[in-house]
Design a protein around this motif. Structure first.
Motif, PDB file in Angstrom:
ATOM      1  N   TYR A  41       0.808  -1.215   0.000  1.00 31.73           N
ATOM      2  CA  TYR A  41       0.000   0.000   0.000  1.00 31.73           C
ATOM      3  C   TYR A  41       0.845   1.271   0.000  1.00 31.73           C
ATOM      4  N   ALA A  42       2.161   1.138   0.032  1.00 36.57           N
ATOM      5  CA  ALA A  42       3.033   2.305   0.141  1.00 36.57           C
ATOM      6  C   ALA A  42       2.731   3.325  -0.956  1.00 36.57           C
ATOM      7  N   GLY A  43       2.623   4.586  -0.555  1.00 36.24           N
ATOM      8  CA  GLY A  43       2.286   5.681  -1.464  1.00 36.24           C
ATOM      9  C   GLY A  43       0.881   6.191  -1.264  1.00 36.24           C
ATOM     10  N   GLN A  44       0.009   5.362  -0.699  1.00 34.63           N
ATOM     11  CA  GLN A  44      -1.401   5.708  -0.563  1.00 34.63           C
ATOM     12  C   GLN A  44      -1.798   5.998   0.895  1.00 34.63           C
ATOM     13  N   GLU A  45      -0.813   6.198   1.752  1.00 33.22           N
ATOM     14  CA  GLU A  45      -1.061   6.313   3.199  1.00 33.22           C
ATOM     15  C   GLU A  45      -2.006   7.450   3.564  1.00 33.22           C
ATOM     16  N   ALA A  46      -1.939   8.560   2.837  1.00 33.89           N
ATOM     17  CA  ALA A  46      -2.773   9.715   3.184  1.00 33.89           C
ATOM     18  C   ALA A  46      -4.257   9.396   3.051  1.00 33.89           C
ATOM     19  N   VAL A  47      -4.595   8.482   2.158  1.00 37.98           N
ATOM     20  CA  VAL A  47      -6.002   8.108   1.985  1.00 37.98           C
ATOM     21  C   VAL A  47      -6.500   7.348   3.207  1.00 37.98           C
ATOM     22  N   ALA A  48      -5.814   6.268   3.550  1.00 39.04           N
ATOM     23  CA  ALA A  48      -6.257   5.436   4.672  1.00 39.04           C
ATOM     24  C   ALA A  48      -6.339   6.240   5.963  1.00 39.04           C
ATOM     25  N   VAL A  49      -5.320   7.036   6.237  1.00 36.99           N
ATOM     26  CA  VAL A  49      -5.275   7.772   7.495  1.00 36.99           C
ATOM     27  C   VAL A  49      -6.211   8.980   7.467  1.00 36.99           C
ATOM     28  N   GLY A  50      -6.256   9.687   6.364  1.00 34.61           N
ATOM     29  CA  GLY A  50      -7.138  10.841   6.260  1.00 34.61           C
ATOM     30  C   GLY A  50      -8.599  10.477   6.435  1.00 34.61           C
ATOM     31  N   ILE A  51      -8.942   9.248   6.067  1.00 38.62           N
ATOM     32  CA  ILE A  51     -10.322   8.774   6.213  1.00 38.62           C
ATOM     33  C   ILE A  51     -10.538   8.122   7.572  1.00 38.62           C
ATOM     34  N   GLY A  69      -2.661  -0.978   4.779  1.00 41.14           N
ATOM     35  CA  GLY A  69      -2.788   0.412   5.199  1.00 41.14           C
ATOM     36  C   GLY A  69      -4.112   0.696   5.882  1.00 41.14           C
ATOM     37  N   HIS A  70      -5.189   0.145   5.345  1.00 44.21           N
ATOM     38  CA  HIS A  70      -6.503   0.339   5.950  1.00 44.21           C
ATOM     39  C   HIS A  70      -6.546  -0.300   7.341  1.00 44.21           C
ATOM     40  N   CYS A  71      -5.953  -1.485   7.456  1.00 39.06           N
ATOM     41  CA  CYS A  71      -5.930  -2.176   8.751  1.00 39.06           C
ATOM     42  C   CYS A  71      -5.236  -1.332   9.808  1.00 39.06           C
ATOM     43  N   ILE A  72      -4.047  -0.840   9.502  1.00 44.82           N
ATOM     44  CA  ILE A  72      -3.286  -0.052  10.470  1.00 44.82           C
ATOM     45  C   ILE A  72      -4.015   1.242  10.796  1.00 44.82           C
ATOM     46  N   ALA A  73      -4.560   1.908   9.776  1.00 41.87           N
ATOM     47  CA  ALA A  73      -5.262   3.171  10.005  1.00 41.87           C
ATOM     48  C   ALA A  73      -6.502   2.989  10.861  1.00 41.87           C
ATOM     49  N   LYS A  74      -7.163   1.820  10.757  1.00 39.98           N
ATOM     50  CA  LYS A  74      -8.387   1.580  11.527  1.00 39.98           C
ATOM     51  C   LYS A  74      -8.096   1.076  12.938  1.00 39.98           C
ATOM     52  N   GLY A  75      -6.838   0.761  13.230  1.00 40.51           N
ATOM     53  CA  GLY A  75      -6.480   0.401  14.597  1.00 40.51           C
ATOM     54  C   GLY A  75      -6.078  -1.040  14.818  1.00 40.51           C
ATOM     55  N   CYS A  76      -5.886  -1.819  13.759  1.00 44.78           N
ATOM     56  CA  CYS A  76      -5.435  -3.204  13.932  1.00 44.78           C
ATOM     57  C   CYS A  76      -4.040  -3.228  14.540  1.00 44.78           C
ATOM     58  N   ASP A  77      -3.790  -4.214  15.376  1.00 45.35           N
ATOM     59  CA  ASP A  77      -2.496  -4.353  16.030  1.00 45.35           C
ATOM     60  C   ASP A  77      -1.421  -4.731  15.007  1.00 45.35           C
ATOM     61  N   ALA A 103      -8.488  -9.339   9.173  1.00 44.08           N
ATOM     62  CA  ALA A 103      -9.707  -8.759   9.716  1.00 44.08           C
ATOM     63  C   ALA A 103      -9.562  -8.615  11.226  1.00 44.08           C
ATOM     64  N   ASP A 104     -10.267  -7.645  11.771  1.00 44.72           N
ATOM     65  CA  ASP A 104     -10.345  -7.485  13.229  1.00 44.72           C
ATOM     66  C   ASP A 104     -11.673  -6.796  13.535  1.00 44.72           C
ATOM     67  N   LEU A 105     -12.676  -7.583  13.851  1.00 46.19           N
ATOM     68  CA  LEU A 105     -14.011  -7.045  14.076  1.00 46.19           C
ATOM     69  C   LEU A 105     -14.055  -6.116  15.277  1.00 46.19           C
ATOM     70  N   ASP A 106     -13.145  -6.290  16.228  1.00 46.69           N
ATOM     71  CA  ASP A 106     -13.143  -5.469  17.433  1.00 46.69           C
ATOM     72  C   ASP A 106     -12.861  -3.998  17.142  1.00 46.69           C
ATOM     73  N   VAL A 107     -12.182  -3.706  16.031  1.00 46.50           N
ATOM     74  CA  VAL A 107     -11.899  -2.312  15.685  1.00 46.50           C
ATOM     75  C   VAL A 107     -12.695  -1.858  14.467  1.00 46.50           C
ATOM     76  N   GLY A 108     -13.658  -2.679  14.042  1.00 48.93           N
ATOM     77  CA  GLY A 108     -14.496  -2.301  12.909  1.00 48.93           C
ATOM     78  C   GLY A 108     -13.888  -2.598  11.558  1.00 48.93           C
ATOM     79  N   MET A 109     -12.845  -3.431  11.532  1.00 52.09           N
ATOM     80  CA  MET A 109     -12.226  -3.837  10.274  1.00 52.09           C
ATOM     81  C   MET A 109     -12.836  -5.179   9.871  1.00 52.09           C
ATOM     82  N   LEU A 110     -13.767  -5.153   8.918  1.00 54.97           N
ATOM     83  CA  LEU A 110     -14.487  -6.367   8.544  1.00 54.97           C
ATOM     84  C   LEU A 110     -13.675  -7.299   7.653  1.00 54.97           C
ATOM     85  N   GLY A 111     -12.543  -6.820   7.175  1.00 51.90           N
ATOM     86  CA  GLY A 111     -11.664  -7.719   6.435  1.00 51.90           C
ATOM     87  C   GLY A 111     -11.164  -7.156   5.130  1.00 51.90           C
ATOM     88  N   ALA A 112      -9.940  -7.541   4.808  1.00 56.19           N
ATOM     89  CA  ALA A 112      -9.430  -7.333   3.461  1.00 56.19           C
ATOM     90  C   ALA A 112     -10.078  -8.378   2.569  1.00 56.19           C
TER      91      ALA A 112
END
Length: 324
Positions: A41-51, A69-77, A103-112
């Protein structure tokens, strides 16, 4: 837009963590210790984090095959993610999902999702559940320019409009659907957002290589959706620094293209220049974050290498569900 010191530093930390995580994986893949395909995902970090910085833990997101990137931005360990990518028992999905199915349902990440366009219907389902519970939550589908051509995405957008579900369709246009340029593959003159608009929803467009532009556009979009305005979409113009998958020879890239986008469209460099130039953060603070992140990634890789593989006796666990 006014973000406080801690908010800005936190945003940089999350973007820097994604970048360091992906760049380290780019090296670790070469060792042969990581099985399966990996899409960085390198290069697209501003999208995941900005959202994701504007979402709550109760809001749900669905990702793509390029989902770290989405996983880390949403709070996955981060360590749990690395264990998962290495296929270890302690991974977020017990080592069963690997890179493309974290996936990590506890942080609202329903899955890649390894299916192109497969996430949009899931996000609409989450949005419909949010509409029923009436607590102002949203369902967010991250998609690329490839998914914008999929029937699943069209059907999901139509259903969201018909039901006025609080669904958000995020199109990260990095200009390549695998190896095919958007100028060739997208019939609407590269304009993905207009497709969503045709279904009857409001759309936004922003520079996905600029954290602040992304943040501001999504702030307005989120206010619209949470306020009962129905589903919405946003198209982010961004870049990916690596190939579609690790090992992609990238012969479709033009001469000097990667060097150019790294020099001119690096969201971390742009963020650093903006906040230090305005005196909002000091360069030394950002350097300290970089060092902390590097140590975290080193520790994550070391733990993943040393961790146990899943017990073969558990191979049938979580395969079937019983309803009573």
């Amino acid at each position: 837009m006014q973000l406080g010191h801690d908010q800005l530093l936190g945003a940089y930390r999350r973007m820097a963590t994604i970048r360091a995580f992906e760049e380290r994986l780019h090296e670790e893949i070469k060792t042969g210790e990581i099985a399966g395909f990996t899409h960085l995902y390198a290069g697209q970090e501003a999208v995941a984090v900005g959202i994701c910085d504007q979402l709550t833990i109760e809001d749900k997101i669905v990702s793509t095959h390029r989902g770290h990137g989405h996983c880390i931005a949403k709070g996955c360990d981060v360590k749990g993610m690395m264990l998962e990518i290495y296929g270890r028992a302690g991974g977020l999905c017990k080592g069963r999902g690997g890179s493309m199915h974290i996936a990590d349902l506890d942080v609202g990440m329903l899955g890649a999702n390894g299916i192109v366009g497969g996430g949009a219907p899931q996000a609409v389902g989450a949005a419909l559940a949010a509409k029923v519970d009436g607590k102002g939550r949203v369902g967010v589908a991250f998609s690329g320019d490839g998914a914008c051509n999929q029937g699943t995405t069209f059907e999901a957008m139509n259903l969201a409009v018909v039901t006025r579900a609080p669904a958000i369709f995020v199109f990260e246009n990095n200009h390549y659907s695998e190896h095919t340029g958007d100028a060739y593959a997208v019939g609407t003159a590269r304009d993905i957002a207009s497709r969503a608009e045709a279904f009857g929803m409001k759309v936004w467009r922003a520079n996905g290589c600029d954290f602040f532009d992304t943040y501001e556009a999504f702030r307005d979009l989120l206010e619209h959706v949470r306020g009962g305005g129905g589903p919405a979409a946003i198209e982010l113009d961004t870049e990916r620094f690596y190939g579609h998958f690790e090992g992609d020879p990238q012969r479709y890239r033009g001469p000097g293209e990667i060097d150019r986008i790294r020099a001119e469209r690096d969201c971390l460099k742009g963020f650093r220049a903006r906040v230090t130039g305005a005196g909002l953060l000091a360069g030394a603070e950002l350097d300290a974050v970089d060092a902390e992140v590097a140590a975290l990634i080193d520790a994550a890789v070391a733990e993943a290498r040393a961790a146990a593989d899943p017990d073969p006796a558990t191979v049938a666990d979580d395969v079937y569900a019983e309803y009573h």
